[in-house]
Design an enzyme around this catalytic site. Structure first.
Site, PDB file in Angstrom:
ATOM      1  CE1 TYR A 159      -3.698   2.696   0.842  1.00 52.34           C
ATOM      2  CE2 TYR A 159      -2.149   3.364   2.430  1.00 52.34           C
ATOM      3  CZ  TYR A 159      -3.234   3.448   1.559  1.00 52.34           C
ATOM      4  OH  TYR A 159      -4.016   4.809   1.805  1.00 52.34           O
ATOM      5  CE  LYS A 163      -3.265   5.427  -1.670  1.00 53.01           C
ATOM      6  NZ  LYS A 163      -4.230   6.238  -2.518  1.00 53.01           N
TER       7      LYS A 163
HETATM    8  N1  LIG Z   1      -8.987   6.192   5.425  1.00 54.89           N
HETATM    9  C1  LIG Z   1      -7.966   6.623   5.625  1.00 54.89           C
HETATM   10  O1  LIG Z   1      -7.227   6.652   6.791  1.00 54.89           O
HETATM   11  C2  LIG Z   1      -6.929   7.042   4.542  1.00 54.89           C
HETATM   12  C3  LIG Z   1      -5.690   7.406   4.734  1.00 54.89           C
HETATM   13  C4  LIG Z   1      -4.954   7.837   3.728  1.00 54.89           C
HETATM   14  C5  LIG Z   1      -5.301   7.752   2.318  1.00 54.89           C
HETATM   15  N2  LIG Z   1      -6.514   7.102   2.009  1.00 54.89           N
HETATM   16  C6  LIG Z   1      -6.890   7.210   0.731  1.00 54.89           C
HETATM   17  O2  LIG Z   1      -8.224   7.713   0.440  1.00 54.89           O
HETATM   18  C7  LIG Z   1      -8.764   6.949  -0.575  1.00 54.89           C
HETATM   19  C8  LIG Z   1     -10.358   6.729  -0.254  1.00 54.89           C
HETATM   20  O3  LIG Z   1     -10.228   5.646   0.556  1.00 54.89           O
HETATM   21  P1  LIG Z   1     -11.209   5.633   1.829  1.00 54.89           P
HETATM   22  O4  LIG Z   1     -10.319   5.755   3.212  1.00 54.89           O
HETATM   23  O5  LIG Z   1     -12.264   6.809   1.759  1.00 54.89           O
HETATM   24  O6  LIG Z   1     -11.719   4.310   2.104  1.00 54.89           O
HETATM   25  P2  LIG Z   1     -13.158   3.306   1.388  1.00 54.89           P
HETATM   26  O7  LIG Z   1     -14.320   4.037   2.168  1.00 54.89           O
HETATM   27  O8  LIG Z   1     -12.905   2.156   1.458  1.00 54.89           O
HETATM   28  O9  LIG Z   1     -13.093   3.997  -0.240  1.00 54.89           O
HETATM   29  C9  LIG Z   1     -12.345   3.722  -1.236  1.00 54.89           C
HETATM   30  C10 LIG Z   1     -13.215   3.717  -2.422  1.00 54.89           C
HETATM   31  O10 LIG Z   1     -12.684   3.349  -3.603  1.00 54.89           O
HETATM   32  C11 LIG Z   1     -13.421   2.306  -4.182  1.00 54.89           C
HETATM   33  N3  LIG Z   1     -12.737   1.655  -5.175  1.00 54.89           N
HETATM   34  C12 LIG Z   1     -11.944   0.533  -4.783  1.00 54.89           C
HETATM   35  N4  LIG Z   1     -11.539  -0.418  -5.952  1.00 54.89           N
HETATM   36  C13 LIG Z   1     -12.168   0.460  -7.006  1.00 54.89           C
HETATM   37  C14 LIG Z   1     -12.230   0.113  -8.203  1.00 54.89           C
HETATM   38  N5  LIG Z   1     -11.532  -1.035  -8.608  1.00 54.89           N
HETATM   39  N6  LIG Z   1     -13.122   0.974  -8.963  1.00 54.89           N
HETATM   40  C15 LIG Z   1     -13.816   1.792  -8.431  1.00 54.89           C
HETATM   41  N7  LIG Z   1     -13.765   2.145  -7.253  1.00 54.89           N
HETATM   42  C16 LIG Z   1     -12.820   1.368  -6.524  1.00 54.89           C
HETATM   43  C17 LIG Z   1     -14.525   1.850  -3.305  1.00 54.89           C
HETATM   44  O11 LIG Z   1     -15.458   1.121  -3.735  1.00 54.89           O
HETATM   45  P3  LIG Z   1     -16.387   0.156  -3.175  1.00 54.89           P
HETATM   46  O12 LIG Z   1     -17.009   0.524  -2.038  1.00 54.89           O
HETATM   47  O13 LIG Z   1     -16.927  -0.618  -4.262  1.00 54.89           O
HETATM   48  O14 LIG Z   1     -15.232  -0.951  -2.504  1.00 54.89           O
HETATM   49  C18 LIG Z   1     -14.513   3.044  -2.265  1.00 54.89           C
HETATM   50  O15 LIG Z   1     -15.376   3.750  -2.976  1.00 54.89           O
HETATM   51  C19 LIG Z   1      -7.935   5.992  -0.975  1.00 54.89           C
HETATM   52  O16 LIG Z   1      -7.226   6.303  -2.028  1.00 54.89           O
HETATM   53  C20 LIG Z   1      -7.211   5.551   0.185  1.00 54.89           C
HETATM   54  O17 LIG Z   1      -5.889   5.184  -0.118  1.00 54.89           O
HETATM   55  C21 LIG Z   1      -7.287   6.718   3.152  1.00 54.89           C
END
Ligand SMILES: NC(=O)c1ccc[n+]([C@@H]2O[C@H](COP(=O)([O-])OP(=O)(O)OC[C@H]3O[C@@H](n4cnc5c(N)ncnc54)[C@H](OP(=O)(O)O)[C@@H]3O)[C@@H](O)[C@H]2O)c1
Length: 237
Positions: A159, A163
């Site tokens: 992961y 990034k």
């Molecule tokens: N949460 C944190 O603490 C955190 C910290 C640093 C960075 N981030 C980054 O923030 C971003 C959003 O993540 P989140 O934390 O909001 O998690 P999340 O709620 O799991 O959201 C991820 C989203 O990406 C979608 N996704 C995954 N694979 C996909 C695909 N092949 N095609 C289209 N959509 C896809 C998921 O869809 P489904 O619902 O269908 O699975 C979901 O809507 C990510 O890039 C993550 O790495 C998050």
């Protein structure tokens, strides 16, 4: 901002849904990218007027092409969709998992960005925001005061390195695309579906979304090729 249009990938949940909500609040029309129609439609129904479902699996070339054909003009692309690993060190990382993570977090960002470039080039002020992670920062993984040092630093190697690669691509897109602003965000730990650690963190996704929205709506004299923490401070690459 009325008349401007945005696409947020993976906008059916978490940070992406909050970015969509705040872009709508700023008066933009928002394409809610979602790989699952039902989950996407539920988000569109919740987000309300100005939100439109755009079926989009960012790892599927046909899905990307079909989505791009539906969006002839675009002002803002937020590459938000991402997946986690299970926290493995590089010594425990198998290639299948590494490829799965890179497929979504790296390769898909190139595929989606390039597919939507013709639409973005029709904008007077095109903006691309990549949702990265502070854990991908090599500056925060090394040096005198690392946030992610050798005790924890080797974990989630797939992961975190995905990034790091995304950060590099952010810089190269910014250097390639004249007239664009291309920046990355480190959202901080947020309570989303990404993984159990995030889910239990208590961090507000809306707080991270606000920084992405600031970068999505930058004025023409705003920065490009930057890596911004959720609070607006510059993060080290
Ligand atoms: N949460 C944190 O603490 C955190 C910290 C640093 C960075 N981030 C980054 O923030 C971003 C959003 O993540 P989140 O934390 O909001 O998690 P999340 O709620 O799991 O959201 C991820 C989203 O990406 C979608 N996704 C995954 N694979 C996909 C695909 N092949 N095609 C289209 N959509 C896809 C998921 O869809 P489904 O619902 O269908 O699975 C979901 O809507 C990510 O890039 C993550 O790495 C998050």
């Amino acid at each position: 901002m009325h008349g401007r249009t945005a696409l947020v990938t993976g906008a059916n949940s978490g940070i992406g849904k909050e970015i969509a909500r705040q872009l709508l609040g700023a008066g933009l029309t928002v394409h809610v990218g979602a790989r699952d129609r039902a989950r996407g439609q539920a988000a569109v129904d919740e987000l309300g007027e100005g939100a439109h479902l755009l079926p989009l699996d960012v790892t599927d070339e046909q899905s990307i092409a079909a989505a791009a054909a539906q969006v002839p003009e675009l002002d803002v692309l937020v590459n938000n969709a991402g997946v986690s690993d299970a926290g493995q060190a590089p010594t425990e990382t198998d290639l299948h998992m590494l490829r799965r993570v890179y497929e979504t977090n790296v390769f898909a960002v190139v595929a989606v960005t390039n597919a939507f470039l013709p639409a973005l080039r029709r904008s007077a002020s095109p903006r691309i925001v990549t949702i990265s992670s502070g854990t991908g920062s090599l500056g925060w993984s090394t040096g005198p005061n690392p946030q992610f040092d050798h005790r924890t630093g080797g974990r989630a190697a797939a992961y975190r390195s995905s990034k790091t690669a995304l950060n590099a691509l952010t810089v190269f897109y910014a250097q390639t695309l004249d007239g664009f602003k291309v920046n990355a965000v480190a959202p901080g730990l947020r309570a989303t579906n990404l993984n159990p650690r995030a889910a239990e963190s208590g961090g507000d996704p809306a707080e991270a979304a606000a920084q992405a929205v600031r970068l999505a709506l930058l004025p023409d004299d705003g920065p490009t090729a930057g890596f911004f923490s959720w609070d607006g401070t510059l993060a080290p690459w």
